[in-house]
Design a protein around this motif. Structure first.
Motif, PDB file in Angstrom:
ATOM      1  N   GLN A 194      42.120  45.713  49.703  1.00 13.32           N
ATOM      2  CA  GLN A 194      42.319  44.158  49.464  1.00 13.32           C
ATOM      3  C   GLN A 194      41.249  43.654  48.429  1.00 13.32           C
ATOM      4  O   GLN A 194      40.214  44.455  48.155  1.00 13.32           O
ATOM      5  CB  GLN A 194      41.570  43.297  50.810  1.00 13.32           C
ATOM      6  N   PHE A 195      41.734  42.675  47.780  1.00 10.82           N
ATOM      7  CA  PHE A 195      40.717  42.162  46.588  1.00 10.82           C
ATOM      8  C   PHE A 195      40.660  40.648  46.856  1.00 10.82           C
ATOM      9  O   PHE A 195      41.403  39.825  47.426  1.00 10.82           O
ATOM     10  CB  PHE A 195      41.357  42.193  45.250  1.00 10.82           C
ATOM     11  N   SER A 196      39.339  40.139  46.518  1.00 11.19           N
ATOM     12  CA  SER A 196      39.189  38.891  46.789  1.00 11.19           C
ATOM     13  C   SER A 196      38.113  38.190  45.824  1.00 11.19           C
ATOM     14  O   SER A 196      37.495  38.896  44.947  1.00 11.19           O
ATOM     15  CB  SER A 196      38.337  38.445  48.274  1.00 11.19           C
ATOM     16  N   GLY A 197      38.500  36.861  45.252  1.00 10.35           N
ATOM     17  CA  GLY A 197      37.775  36.412  44.328  1.00 10.35           C
ATOM     18  C   GLY A 197      38.250  36.721  42.925  1.00 10.35           C
ATOM     19  O   GLY A 197      37.762  36.444  41.758  1.00 10.35           O
ATOM     20  N   ASN A 198      39.158  37.506  42.535  1.00 11.91           N
ATOM     21  CA  ASN A 198      39.644  37.741  41.421  1.00 11.91           C
ATOM     22  C   ASN A 198      40.737  36.818  40.911  1.00 11.91           C
ATOM     23  O   ASN A 198      41.792  36.515  41.654  1.00 11.91           O
ATOM     24  CB  ASN A 198      40.503  39.363  41.264  1.00 11.91           C
ATOM     25  N   LYS A 199      40.517  36.229  39.818  1.00 11.18           N
ATOM     26  CA  LYS A 199      41.327  35.287  39.217  1.00 11.18           C
ATOM     27  C   LYS A 199      41.918  35.736  37.673  1.00 11.18           C
ATOM     28  O   LYS A 199      43.160  35.538  37.314  1.00 11.18           O
ATOM     29  CB  LYS A 199      40.652  34.089  38.886  1.00 11.18           C
ATOM     30  N   ALA A 200      41.239  36.460  36.921  1.00  8.36           N
ATOM     31  CA  ALA A 200      41.451  37.104  35.759  1.00  8.36           C
ATOM     32  C   ALA A 200      42.637  38.275  35.740  1.00  8.36           C
ATOM     33  O   ALA A 200      43.203  38.381  34.666  1.00  8.36           O
ATOM     34  CB  ALA A 200      40.171  37.285  35.077  1.00  8.36           C
ATOM     35  N   PHE A 201      42.551  38.867  37.004  1.00  6.78           N
ATOM     36  CA  PHE A 201      43.406  39.897  36.987  1.00  6.78           C
ATOM     37  C   PHE A 201      44.105  39.857  38.294  1.00  6.78           C
ATOM     38  O   PHE A 201      43.533  39.310  39.421  1.00  6.78           O
ATOM     39  CB  PHE A 201      42.577  41.480  36.963  1.00  6.78           C
ATOM     40  N   GLN A 202      45.525  39.879  38.316  1.00  5.88           N
ATOM     41  CA  GLN A 202      46.348  39.808  39.439  1.00  5.88           C
ATOM     42  C   GLN A 202      46.143  41.074  40.397  1.00  5.88           C
ATOM     43  O   GLN A 202      45.753  42.187  40.045  1.00  5.88           O
ATOM     44  CB  GLN A 202      47.903  39.734  38.962  1.00  5.88           C
ATOM     45  N   SER A 203      45.973  40.943  41.822  1.00 15.15           N
ATOM     46  CA  SER A 203      45.941  41.951  42.539  1.00 15.15           C
ATOM     47  C   SER A 203      46.761  43.030  42.471  1.00 15.15           C
ATOM     48  O   SER A 203      46.449  44.449  42.504  1.00 15.15           O
ATOM     49  CB  SER A 203      45.739  41.515  44.005  1.00 15.15           C
ATOM     50  N   ASP A 204      48.097  42.836  42.330  1.00 16.13           N
ATOM     51  CA  ASP A 204      49.145  43.917  42.112  1.00 16.13           C
ATOM     52  C   ASP A 204      48.671  44.532  40.857  1.00 16.13           C
ATOM     53  O   ASP A 204      48.721  45.951  40.936  1.00 16.13           O
ATOM     54  CB  ASP A 204      50.304  43.308  41.883  1.00 16.13           C
ATOM     55  N   LYS A 205      48.182  44.145  39.867  1.00 15.17           N
ATOM     56  CA  LYS A 205      47.819  44.914  38.761  1.00 15.17           C
ATOM     57  C   LYS A 205      46.527  45.785  38.874  1.00 15.17           C
ATOM     58  O   LYS A 205      46.708  47.206  38.236  1.00 15.17           O
ATOM     59  CB  LYS A 205      47.546  44.013  37.529  1.00 15.17           C
ATOM     60  N   LEU A 206      45.890  45.391  39.620  1.00 18.96           N
ATOM     61  CA  LEU A 206      44.452  45.987  40.119  1.00 18.96           C
ATOM     62  C   LEU A 206      44.994  47.310  40.944  1.00 18.96           C
ATOM     63  O   LEU A 206      44.317  48.347  40.691  1.00 18.96           O
ATOM     64  CB  LEU A 206      43.503  45.208  40.581  1.00 18.96           C
ATOM     65  N   LYS A 207      45.867  46.911  41.858  1.00 22.24           N
ATOM     66  CA  LYS A 207      46.371  48.030  42.804  1.00 22.24           C
ATOM     67  C   LYS A 207      47.166  49.375  41.871  1.00 22.24           C
ATOM     68  O   LYS A 207      47.056  50.295  41.982  1.00 22.24           O
ATOM     69  CB  LYS A 207      47.173  47.628  43.757  1.00 22.24           C
ATOM     70  N   GLU A 208      47.918  48.767  40.715  1.00 14.20           N
ATOM     71  CA  GLU A 208      48.438  49.734  39.970  1.00 14.20           C
ATOM     72  C   GLU A 208      47.400  50.621  39.061  1.00 14.20           C
ATOM     73  O   GLU A 208      47.563  51.922  38.879  1.00 14.20           O
ATOM     74  CB  GLU A 208      49.167  49.146  38.962  1.00 14.20           C
ATOM     75  N   GLY A 209      46.215  49.823  38.678  1.00 13.15           N
ATOM     76  CA  GLY A 209      45.258  50.619  38.073  1.00 13.15           C
ATOM     77  C   GLY A 209      44.550  51.588  38.910  1.00 13.15           C
ATOM     78  O   GLY A 209      44.209  52.653  38.528  1.00 13.15           O
ATOM     79  N   MET A 210      44.273  51.111  40.415  1.00 15.49           N
ATOM     80  CA  MET A 210      43.608  52.385  41.467  1.00 15.49           C
ATOM     81  C   MET A 210      44.586  53.333  41.596  1.00 15.49           C
ATOM     82  O   MET A 210      44.018  54.366  41.752  1.00 15.49           O
ATOM     83  CB  MET A 210      43.504  51.437  42.576  1.00 15.49           C
ATOM     84  N   LYS A 211      45.848  53.197  41.547  1.00 16.24           N
ATOM     85  CA  LYS A 211      46.781  54.448  41.920  1.00 16.24           C
ATOM     86  C   LYS A 211      46.354  55.509  40.521  1.00 16.24           C
ATOM     87  O   LYS A 211      46.444  56.607  41.076  1.00 16.24           O
ATOM     88  CB  LYS A 211      48.207  53.944  41.572  1.00 16.24           C
ATOM     89  N   GLY A 212      45.867  54.877  39.208  1.00 22.37           N
ATOM     90  CA  GLY A 212      45.825  56.015  38.343  1.00 22.37           C
ATOM     91  C   GLY A 212      44.656  56.927  38.712  1.00 22.37           C
ATOM     92  O   GLY A 212      44.587  57.964  37.881  1.00 22.37           O
ATOM     93  N   ILE A 213      43.682  56.539  39.564  1.00 22.11           N
ATOM     94  CA  ILE A 213      42.609  57.529  39.736  1.00 22.11           C
ATOM     95  C   ILE A 213      42.614  57.754  41.183  1.00 22.11           C
ATOM     96  O   ILE A 213      41.646  58.371  41.640  1.00 22.11           O
ATOM     97  CB  ILE A 213      41.179  56.629  39.548  1.00 22.11           C
ATOM     98  N   GLY A 214      43.757  57.677  41.915  1.00 21.56           N
ATOM     99  CA  GLY A 214      43.793  58.526  43.177  1.00 21.56           C
ATOM    100  C   GLY A 214      43.446  57.554  44.233  1.00 21.56           C
ATOM    101  O   GLY A 214      43.007  57.787  45.362  1.00 21.56           O
ATOM    102  N   LEU A 215      43.332  56.205  43.982  1.00 20.91           N
ATOM    103  CA  LEU A 215      42.974  55.420  45.254  1.00 20.91           C
ATOM    104  C   LEU A 215      44.164  54.214  45.395  1.00 20.91           C
ATOM    105  O   LEU A 215      44.240  53.529  44.904  1.00 20.91           O
ATOM    106  CB  LEU A 215      41.876  54.608  44.772  1.00 20.91           C
ATOM    107  N   ALA A 216      44.698  54.803  46.383  1.00 26.79           N
ATOM    108  CA  ALA A 216      45.949  54.027  46.811  1.00 26.79           C
ATOM    109  C   ALA A 216      46.042  54.087  48.325  1.00 26.79           C
ATOM    110  O   ALA A 216      45.722  55.010  49.006  1.00 26.79           O
ATOM    111  CB  ALA A 216      47.220  54.447  45.943  1.00 26.79           C
ATOM    112  N   GLU A 217      46.867  53.249  48.843  1.00 25.36           N
ATOM    113  CA  GLU A 217      47.345  53.136  50.310  1.00 25.36           C
ATOM    114  C   GLU A 217      48.242  54.455  50.494  1.00 25.36           C
ATOM    115  O   GLU A 217      48.889  54.681  50.007  1.00 25.36           O
ATOM    116  CB  GLU A 217      48.071  51.986  50.679  1.00 25.36           C
ATOM    117  N   GLY A 218      47.681  55.173  51.695  1.00 26.83           N
ATOM    118  CA  GLY A 218      48.273  56.089  52.040  1.00 26.83           C
ATOM    119  C   GLY A 218      47.525  57.509  51.700  1.00 26.83           C
ATOM    120  O   GLY A 218      47.738  58.679  51.862  1.00 26.83           O
ATOM    121  N   GLN A 219      46.668  57.276  50.675  1.00 26.92           N
ATOM    122  CA  GLN A 219      46.062  58.631  49.980  1.00 26.92           C
ATOM    123  C   GLN A 219      44.643  58.626  50.650  1.00 26.92           C
ATOM    124  O   GLN A 219      44.292  57.824  51.635  1.00 26.92           O
ATOM    125  CB  GLN A 219      45.255  58.112  48.342  1.00 26.92           C
ATOM    126  N   ILE A 220      43.953  59.955  50.718  1.00 30.03           N
ATOM    127  CA  ILE A 220      42.905  60.441  51.411  1.00 30.03           C
ATOM    128  C   ILE A 220      41.602  59.698  50.756  1.00 30.03           C
ATOM    129  O   ILE A 220      41.567  59.598  49.411  1.00 30.03           O
ATOM    130  CB  ILE A 220      42.686  61.957  51.280  1.00 30.03           C
TER     131      ILE A 220
END
Length: 783
Positions: free
Chosen positions: A100-126
């Motif tokens: 979950q993200f809160s307080g972010n206006k400059a970046f959409q939460s969906d875009k941030l989640k996509e960026g997290m996947k690139g470093i192995g931080l995503a739902e379902g990951q360890i």
């Protein structure tokens, strides 16, 4: 007890402890796994290096522990033995159940989640705490890049049932830090205003809210420093240098201050220019002609760069894909001169082994390959590869075309062409309406498939309904009807024209017909076209008391009657044309020319016997990076033959947003004045424009970007123009003194609803009989 005695006792106890936990070898009777919550037992067995029946040893136990740790699934692994049963106890790492993200206006939460996947931080990951900390720092960097130095990012991981965690990012974006001052220290030759006006970064100004140019970015500053270096070196200052830069921010992190220290140095002249190296592969005279800087010129780094690029490109055209041309200076600091030797190293000549294409899911390979001018097993040619890319882009089948030329492994004289395309949707079904200052609301329906079944063929069905023009057509074009590139097209159409609302002489026409056309390429940019069109045209709504006597007489001659108010004519028209098109873009050209000559002749024996010739020359030149000048000239002439009357509905008409702007559509040229009884059997009550069989048009236009809109050169274009033109009747000669002129401004926007063209024009020498329109527009698919 001495220190040495204590140490000996500790080591002895440690060795006894290790021996106590040592595993004696045994044959594995069974394997039990404890502690699993999410991971399947089969997954653990797949990673174990032992199985039932194997002999378990200390080495295999160590190897098994390492293997399970390497999976990343577990944070603790223990192996024990109990009566030949291997007991494996694991403690799983938690998995990520939610982010979950809160307080972010400059970046959409969906875009941030996509960026997290690139470093192995995503739902379902360890869950990995180190990755969470890394993600936190990366988000901070993104806010810093936007100039938000007060932004804070806090992370938390809350445990959930079944060994899962919920991750939360709490963001406080803060305010944007603005550039308060940019100071240049050491400048003597140019003012600070002259220097900083070249920069992307600017101090806060009244347009910063739009451009965001007062937000500090390290990447932009680096680019600005290179721009500053080019600014001086292109003006002769060979020894210019940026000595240091300082970026500071106020304690409240609101304001940023940038200081740039420079050394300008003296101005240098070019004392000599020479060529050296291998000059046998390309004529030396050709290489000399590509050198942009000459002896006694002021030093200019940009011209030297253009020279080396030009020579490398010329060598590349002859197969030297890896040529290297370097400009080696010899500097005389006492006399402030520099001589340059362009050392030419062609390298080995190479050829293209294979052309590989990827990314085309719908378009057939042969449709792409037929656009290529570089061939497999042929010598590498940079100009042919560049032209191939242009041709692929002009098909409009692809949103992106990328061509790479990697060397073939193990070979010194071969390269492959790696062609990667990104397909765009080439089919469309469009329902809509447009607006025209002359026709009012124009309804439209268009079904087009520009790449039918991936063959490259174009199929289009169109319906346009307007107050003046109605069109119904079906068109099929096969651009490569033959392997040589001869295109074949078929057309079926119906066109209805109602001139009553144009201040023309009142008449209606309704035409339907079919045609076939061919285009034959003579060279890369040169082609001829020819075809035949069978047409049936009906003229109606002629009025005895308003229509010119010649119009009544024309239909009377066709129908062999007197005072005819309508007639129907058949014709077979042969068309031939020649065109040169070297424009770099169809919609927004910056350079090149379009030269066209077209002729149509109605064949003898039918109702219409006429010919029409039109000539056009358009020339584009990029004056600067943002400015393009266009000069256009058109001439048209039409007449009849064989004793037939020229059909009045084939006349030329001028005026409107696409010809001479500032004049109403069709309102330039011969006119029947109000009260002139020659326009009909009774006195006409309004001025009526007749058109003519001769036309002349000239346009000069300067295209530029729309202010306040950056990086939208493919959607918006502003222009300033001067138009001139006139139409002459059959009994008139071309008289340049009667040409109408206008000037104004225009804007073209390729909107999601179709092109929108807006024009404001002021006529110069309009006569009392002319109909003028200062503001004109078109919207939709009508142009």
């Amino acid at each position: 007890m001495t220190l040495r005695s204590k140490l000996a006792l500790f080591i002895s106890l440690l060795l006894l402890s290790i021996a106590a936990f040592a595993m004696e070898p045994f044959v594995i009777k069974d394997i039990k796994i404890e502690g699993l919550q999410r991971t399947e037992p089969g997954t653990v067995f797949n990673y174990l290096p032992v199985q039932v029946g194997d002999t378990m040893t200390e080495d295999k136990s160590s190897e098994a522990i390492k293997s399970l740790y390497r999976t990343g699934f577990f944070k603790d692994v223990r192996i024990e033995a109990d009566q030949n049963i291997l007991l494996i106890t694991v403690q799983e790492r938690p998995s990520i159940a939610d982010i979950q993200f809160s307080g972010n206006k400059a970046f959409q939460s969906d875009k941030l989640k996509e960026g997290m996947k690139g470093i192995g931080l995503a739902e379902g990951q360890i869950y990995d705490k180190s990755k969470l900390e890394f993600a936190e720092q990366e988000i901070k960097k993104q806010y810093l890049a936007q100039g938000k130095y007060t932004a804070t990012v806090k992370t938390s991981a809350s445990p959930l049932e079944r060994n899962r965690v919920a991750i939360r990012f709490d963001i406080e974006e803060g305010i944007v830090s603005r550039i308060k001052e940019i100071n240049v220290v050491g400048n003597q030759l140019y003012s600070q205003k002259d220097i900083t006006s070249q920069f992307q970064l600017q101090t806060t100004n009244w347009l910063s809210w739009w451009y965001k140019d007062d937000q500090y970015s390290k990447q932009k500053l680096t680019a600005d420093l290179e721009t500053l270096k080019s600014f001086y070196m292109n003006r002769g200052y060979l020894e210019f240098s940026v000595d240091s830069t300082q970026v500071s921010i106020t304690p409240d992190k609101d304001d940023v201050y940038i200081t740039i220290n420079i050394s300008e140095g003296p101005k240098y002249k070019v004392s000599d220019v020479k060529l050296a190296g291998d000059l046998q592969q390309v004529p030396e005279s050709e290489l000399q002609s590509l050198i942009k800087i000459k002896k006694d010129d002021i030093f200019n780094r940009e011209k030297i760069t253009e020279s080396t690029k030009g020579m490398n490109a010329r060598l590349g055209n002859d197969g030297f894909a890896f040529s290297n041309v370097n400009a080696i200076p010899e500097i005389n600091k006492e006399e402030h001169t520099a001589s340059f030797t362009f050392f030419v190293d062609p390298g080995r000549k190479v050829y293209v082994r294979r052309i590989d294409i990827e990314g085309n899911q719908r378009t057939r390979d042969d449709v792409i390959r037929r656009e290529f001018r570089q061939v497999e097993s042929g010598w590498y040619a940079a100009d042919k590869i560049d032209r191939s890319k242009v041709r692929l882009n002009r098909t409009q089948f692809f949103s992106d075309v990328n061509i790479e030329t990697p060397a073939v492994p193990g070979s010194t004289d071969q390269v492959d062409l790696k062609v990667k395309v990104t397909e765009r949707n080439t089919g469309s079904i469009m329902f809509g309406a447009g607006l025209s200052s002359s026709e009012g609301i124009v309804g439209s329906f268009n079904v087009t498939q520009a790449n039918f079944l991936g063959t490259g063929d174009r199929v289009s069905a169109q319906v346009n309904t307007g107050r003046i023009n109605k069109t119904y057509s079906l068109s099929v074009t096969k651009p490569f009807y033959t392997p040589e590139g001869i295109s074949l097209g078929y057309d079926i159409y119906r066109r209805d024209v109602n001139t009553s609302s144009l201040n023309l002489v009142t008449y209606n026409t309704s035409s339907f017909g079919a045609g076939i056309r061919f285009t034959v390429p003579l060279s890369e940019k040169n082609s001829i076209s020819y075809g035949l069109t069978l047409d049936n045209t009906e003229v109606s709504n002629l009025q005895l008391d308003r229509s010119p006597t010649r119009y009544i007489n024309y239909c009377s001659a066709v129908t062999n009657t007197t005072n005819s108010t309508g007639c129907t004519m058949n014709s077979l028209t042969a068309n031939i044309g020649w065109a040169i098109d070297s424009r770099d873009d169809i919609l927004f050209p910056r350079k090149g020319e379009l030269r066209r000559a077209n002729a149509e002749v109605s064949t003898p024996g039918l109702d219409i016997q006429m010919y029409k010739i039109t000539l056009q020359e358009s020339w584009y030149k990029d004056v600067t990076k943002d400015l393009t000048i266009m000069l256009n000239g058109q001439f048209g002439y039409a007449n009849s033959y064989g004793g037939k009357e020229f059909p009045f509905f084939k006349n030329f008409y001028l005026g409107g947003v696409n010809t001479v702007r500032g004049y109403r559509q069709g309102s330039i040229g011969p006119v029947c004045l109000q009260g002139d009884s020659s326009c009909g059997q009774t006195t006409s009550t309004t001025n009526m424009f007749l058109g003519g069989n001769k036309q002349i048009i000239a346009n000069a236009e300067l295209f530029m970007p729309v202010p306040f809109i950056k990086n939208n050169n493919n959607q918006f274009r502003l222009s300033a123009f001067v138009d001139a033109g006139n139409v002459y009747g059959q009994d008139e000669s071309i008289n340049l003194s009667t040409i109408r002129y206008s000037a104004g401004m225009g804007v073209l926007w390729v909107s999601p609803f179709g092109p929108l063209k807006l024009v404001y024009a002021v006529p110069f020498n309009n006569q009392s009989t002319d109909r003028t329109e200062s503001f004109q527009f078109q919207m939709g698919q009508q142009f």
